[in-house]
Design an enzyme around this catalytic site. Structure first.
Site, PDB file in Angstrom:
ATOM      1  N   ASN A 155      -2.891  -4.722   6.586  1.00 27.20           N
ATOM      2  CA  ASN A 155      -1.850  -5.616   6.073  1.00 27.20           C
ATOM      3  C   ASN A 155      -0.545  -4.823   6.041  1.00 27.20           C
ATOM      4  OD1 ASN A 155      -0.214  -7.339   4.665  1.00 27.20           O
ATOM      5  ND2 ASN A 155      -1.356  -7.233   2.733  1.00 27.20           N
ATOM      6  N   TRP A 156       0.292  -5.073   7.030  1.00 19.33           N
ATOM      7  CA  TRP A 156       1.528  -4.282   7.138  1.00 19.33           C
ATOM      8  C   TRP A 156       2.623  -4.773   6.188  1.00 19.33           C
ATOM      9  CZ3 TRP A 156       1.861  -3.750  13.264  1.00 19.33           C
ATOM     10  CH2 TRP A 156       0.845  -2.886  13.677  1.00 19.33           C
ATOM     11  N   LYS A 157       2.383  -5.894   5.543  1.00 18.09           N
ATOM     12  CA  LYS A 157       3.359  -6.458   4.598  1.00 18.09           C
ATOM     13  C   LYS A 157       4.734  -6.558   5.267  1.00 18.09           C
ATOM     14  CE  LYS A 157       0.459  -4.875   0.859  1.00 18.09           C
ATOM     15  NZ  LYS A 157       0.310  -4.418  -0.515  1.00 18.09           N
ATOM     16  N   HIS A 208      -2.838 -13.573  -1.208  1.00 18.11           N
ATOM     17  CA  HIS A 208      -2.606 -12.182  -1.618  1.00 18.11           C
ATOM     18  C   HIS A 208      -1.913 -12.182  -2.974  1.00 18.11           C
ATOM     19  CE1 HIS A 208      -1.063  -8.108  -1.745  1.00 18.11           C
ATOM     20  NE2 HIS A 208      -1.956  -7.802  -0.827  1.00 18.11           N
ATOM     21  N   GLU A 224       0.463 -10.568  -4.034  1.00 23.71           N
ATOM     22  CA  GLU A 224       1.933 -10.554  -3.935  1.00 23.71           C
ATOM     23  C   GLU A 224       2.480 -11.957  -3.672  1.00 23.71           C
ATOM     24  OE1 GLU A 224       2.152  -7.334  -1.101  1.00 23.71           O
ATOM     25  OE2 GLU A 224       1.415  -5.978  -2.662  1.00 23.71           O
ATOM     26  N   GLU A 241      -9.080  -7.445  -4.461  1.00 22.09           N
ATOM     27  CA  GLU A 241      -7.993  -6.482  -4.621  1.00 22.09           C
ATOM     28  C   GLU A 241      -7.537  -6.466  -6.078  1.00 22.09           C
ATOM     29  OE1 GLU A 241      -5.892  -5.720  -0.643  1.00 22.09           O
ATOM     30  OE2 GLU A 241      -4.940  -7.474  -1.536  1.00 22.09           O
ATOM     31  N   GLY A 255      -1.082  -0.455  -3.984  1.00 20.90           N
ATOM     32  CA  GLY A 255       0.135   0.334  -3.790  1.00 20.90           C
ATOM     33  C   GLY A 255       0.412   1.330  -4.909  1.00 20.90           C
ATOM     34  N   SER A 284      -5.102   0.644  -2.516  1.00 22.24           N
ATOM     35  CA  SER A 284      -4.984   2.096  -2.339  1.00 22.24           C
ATOM     36  C   SER A 284      -6.147   2.711  -1.554  1.00 22.24           C
ATOM     37  CB  SER A 284      -4.812   2.796  -3.689  1.00 22.24           C
ATOM     38  OG  SER A 284      -3.598   2.386  -4.298  1.00 22.24           O
ATOM     39  N   GLY A 297      -3.339  -1.644   3.000  1.00 27.14           N
ATOM     40  CA  GLY A 297      -1.890  -1.837   3.018  1.00 27.14           C
ATOM     41  C   GLY A 297      -1.190  -0.572   3.491  1.00 27.14           C
ATOM     42  N   GLY A 298      -0.680   0.185   2.550  1.00 29.42           N
ATOM     43  CA  GLY A 298       0.135   1.371   2.846  1.00 29.42           C
ATOM     44  C   GLY A 298      -0.427   2.278   3.937  1.00 29.42           C
TER      45      GLY A 298
HETATM   46  P1  PGA Z   1      -2.390  -0.892  -0.539  1.00 28.60           P
HETATM   47  O1  PGA Z   1      -2.304  -2.478  -0.377  1.00 28.60           O
HETATM   48  O2  PGA Z   1      -3.473  -0.426   0.392  1.00 28.60           O
HETATM   49  O3  PGA Z   1      -1.043  -0.393  -0.166  1.00 28.60           O
HETATM   50  O4  PGA Z   1      -2.751  -0.629  -1.971  1.00 28.60           O
HETATM   51  C1  PGA Z   1      -3.448  -3.260  -0.184  1.00 28.60           C
HETATM   52  C2  PGA Z   1      -3.080  -4.712  -0.090  1.00 28.60           C
HETATM   53  O5  PGA Z   1      -2.227  -5.178  -0.861  1.00 28.60           O
HETATM   54  O6  PGA Z   1      -3.624  -5.460   0.754  1.00 28.60           O
END
Ligand code: PGA
Length: 240
Positions: free
Chosen positions: A8-10, A93, A95, A161, A167, A204, A225-226
């Site tokens: 997930n590159w956001k 998600h 977010e 999640e 993050g 994370s 994500g990150g």
């Molecule tokens: P993260 O994000 O790996 O940066 O914690 C995961 C996500 O929100 O899908």
């Protein structure tokens, strides 16, 4: 069972970076037994689609509209995603739930729209830190499962999640992840006994903890994500 590893590159990177990263990942995971899905920002989808065209990597979006078309300024429909080669879409998600006030009902409608066109929704659930501290993480997630999953899909992909782990560098303890995943599997099967259930962990995930997470009996894959923004790190996770 084949593990599913989703990037997930956001809202990160340039078009050139997306192309380079997708190309490097497609190359780097060619021998991985895992199923790999890249979810770039909408405006990078077509470029990433071209970069992974001749590989085993699949394309996904990070969100979609529940509506097929019409006067919905700024939204992107599932038919549009299907047309450019997406076979997956993340929905719900945290977010989106927190930053855009998306409810379980909205997530359910989106997941339904995704699956109606033959794409696979990746439905996200997860508790806040307060929920966990006050000992209601499982009931919060069970409620999300009951309300966010559309009925009668033949296969469900749920991404667990914990919001406090996204993050932040804090990963949930392996025992907590396993317990929650087992609960999620039982809940999905209680509602939809005939379905196939795939449960991803996200929050994370790094190359250094991926193998431990993937070894848990109810972890069928990862949503990253990150660490998915650095091709080398993501390739190591896919290789875990
Ligand atoms: P993260 O994000 O790996 O940066 O914690 C995961 C996500 O929100 O899908």
């Amino acid at each position: 069972m084949t593990k599913l590893i989703v990037a997930n590159w956001k809202m990160n990177g340039t078009l050139v970076e997306a192309h380079e990263r997708a190309t490097a990942i497609a190359d780097g995971v060619s021998l991985s037994p895992a199923k790999i899905v890249l979810c770039p920002p909408f405006v990078h989808l077509l470029t990433v689609a071209k970069a992974i065209k001749d590989s085993s990597v699949s394309l996904g979006a990070q969100d979609c509209s529940p509506e097929p078309k019409g006067a919905f300024t700024g939204d992107v429909s599932v038919p549009m995603l299907a047309e450019i080669g997406c076979t997956y879409t993340i929905v719900g998600h945290s977010e989106r739930r927190q930053g855009h006030a998306e409810t379980d009902e909205m997530v359910n409608l989106k997941a339904s729209a995704v699956s109606a066109l033959g794409l696979q929704p990746i439905i996200c659930v997860g508790e806040t830190l307060l929920d966990r501290e006050e000992d209601r993480a499982e009931s919060v997630v069970a409620t999300q499962i009951a309300a966010s999953l559309p009925a009668d899909l033949s296969s469900y992909i749920v991404a667990y999640e914990p919001i406090w782990a996204i993050g932040t560098g804090r990963t949930a303890a392996a025992s907590d992840v396993q317990a929650m995943h087992a609960m999620i599997r039982a809940e999905v099967l209680r509602h939809y006994p005939a379905a196939t259930v795939t449960i991803l962990y996200g929050g994370s995930v790094k190359a250094s903890n991926a193998a431990e997470l993937l070894a848990l009996p109810d972890v069928d894959g990862l949503l990253v994500g990150g660490a998915s923004l650095v091709a080398e790190d993501f390739i190591r996770i896919a290789g875990a």
